[in-house]
Design a protein around this motif. Sequence first.
Motif, PDB file in Angstrom:
ATOM      1  N   ARG A  27       0.828  -1.200   0.000  1.00  0.00           N
ATOM      2  CA  ARG A  27       0.000   0.000   0.000  1.00  0.00           C
ATOM      3  C   ARG A  27       0.870   1.261   0.000  1.00  0.00           C
ATOM      4  O   ARG A  27       0.476   2.293   0.519  1.00  0.00           O
ATOM      5  CB  ARG A  27      -0.915   0.025   1.232  1.00  0.00           C
ATOM      6  N   ASP A  29       4.094   3.432  -2.442  1.00  0.00           N
ATOM      7  CA  ASP A  29       4.953   3.518  -3.621  1.00  0.00           C
ATOM      8  C   ASP A  29       6.417   3.404  -3.229  1.00  0.00           C
ATOM      9  O   ASP A  29       7.283   3.272  -4.074  1.00  0.00           O
ATOM     10  CB  ASP A  29       4.742   4.854  -4.344  1.00  0.00           C
ATOM     11  N   ASP A 100      -0.099   9.453  -0.203  1.00  0.00           N
ATOM     12  CA  ASP A 100      -1.549   9.585  -0.042  1.00  0.00           C
ATOM     13  C   ASP A 100      -1.883  10.641   1.000  1.00  0.00           C
ATOM     14  O   ASP A 100      -2.792  11.447   0.807  1.00  0.00           O
ATOM     15  CB  ASP A 100      -2.173   8.253   0.376  1.00  0.00           C
ATOM     16  N   GLU A 123      -7.173   5.584  -4.277  1.00  0.00           N
ATOM     17  CA  GLU A 123      -7.232   4.155  -4.578  1.00  0.00           C
ATOM     18  C   GLU A 123      -6.097   3.839  -5.534  1.00  0.00           C
ATOM     19  O   GLU A 123      -5.869   4.580  -6.487  1.00  0.00           O
ATOM     20  CB  GLU A 123      -8.576   3.784  -5.202  1.00  0.00           C
ATOM     21  N   HIS A 124      -5.418   2.740  -5.263  1.00  0.00           N
ATOM     22  CA  HIS A 124      -4.285   2.353  -6.089  1.00  0.00           C
ATOM     23  C   HIS A 124      -4.724   1.268  -7.055  1.00  0.00           C
ATOM     24  O   HIS A 124      -4.860   0.111  -6.673  1.00  0.00           O
ATOM     25  CB  HIS A 124      -3.123   1.890  -5.203  1.00  0.00           C
ATOM     26  N   GLN A 128      -3.364   3.132 -12.893  1.00  0.00           N
ATOM     27  CA  GLN A 128      -2.924   4.372 -12.254  1.00  0.00           C
ATOM     28  C   GLN A 128      -3.702   4.554 -10.960  1.00  0.00           C
ATOM     29  O   GLN A 128      -4.676   3.866 -10.711  1.00  0.00           O
ATOM     30  CB  GLN A 128      -3.133   5.590 -13.157  1.00  0.00           C
ATOM     31  N   ASP A 129      -3.236   5.494 -10.157  1.00  0.00           N
ATOM     32  CA  ASP A 129      -3.936   5.816  -8.918  1.00  0.00           C
ATOM     33  C   ASP A 129      -5.181   6.625  -9.255  1.00  0.00           C
ATOM     34  O   ASP A 129      -5.236   7.341 -10.262  1.00  0.00           O
ATOM     35  CB  ASP A 129      -3.032   6.621  -7.982  1.00  0.00           C
TER      36      ASP A 129
END
Length: 175
Positions: A27, A29, A100, A123-124, A128-129
Amino acid sequence: MAELVETTVGVVGRPHGIRGEVVVVVRTDEVARRFASGAVLRTADGRRFTVTSSRQTPSRLVVGFEQVSDRNAAEQLRGAELFAVVPADEMPSGAEEYFDRQLIGLRVLDAAGHDVGEVVGVEHGPAQDLLVVDVAGAQRLVPFVHALVPVVDLSAGHLQLADVGGLLFDPGEDT
């Protein structure tokens, strides 16, 4: 002393093997930073876990913790959300990247500069996000790509959307 914040970095999945390793649903990057050997993560109930190893396989992240030595202990950890405590002013490794926690709470401006909502989540997705934007009580998903969100101004507390019809409002909907 810098203010510290807690950020979600993953959720423990199934055990991997018999030596206590687990699969982690990522969750963050910042996988290399958050799951580096020696990193300390905690769970919602306050338990602390020190990363001893992590490796990315083609389909998953496998992590070993100092406090988890066998499959039974790994199974007990299944479903636990993992958090890292980090400086509030910490920035992502790459340019034009955001955590986030930096995006949630930003005001959303349309292309003309009018306030139309607030980012309430991220939301990932696989491609893409997606920004979860609250628009007058309704949640809308906006792909977080430069073509649709050309301006992110953290210091001003807002982001601005491109002039793309239907991005936040359905055609024919009252705005």
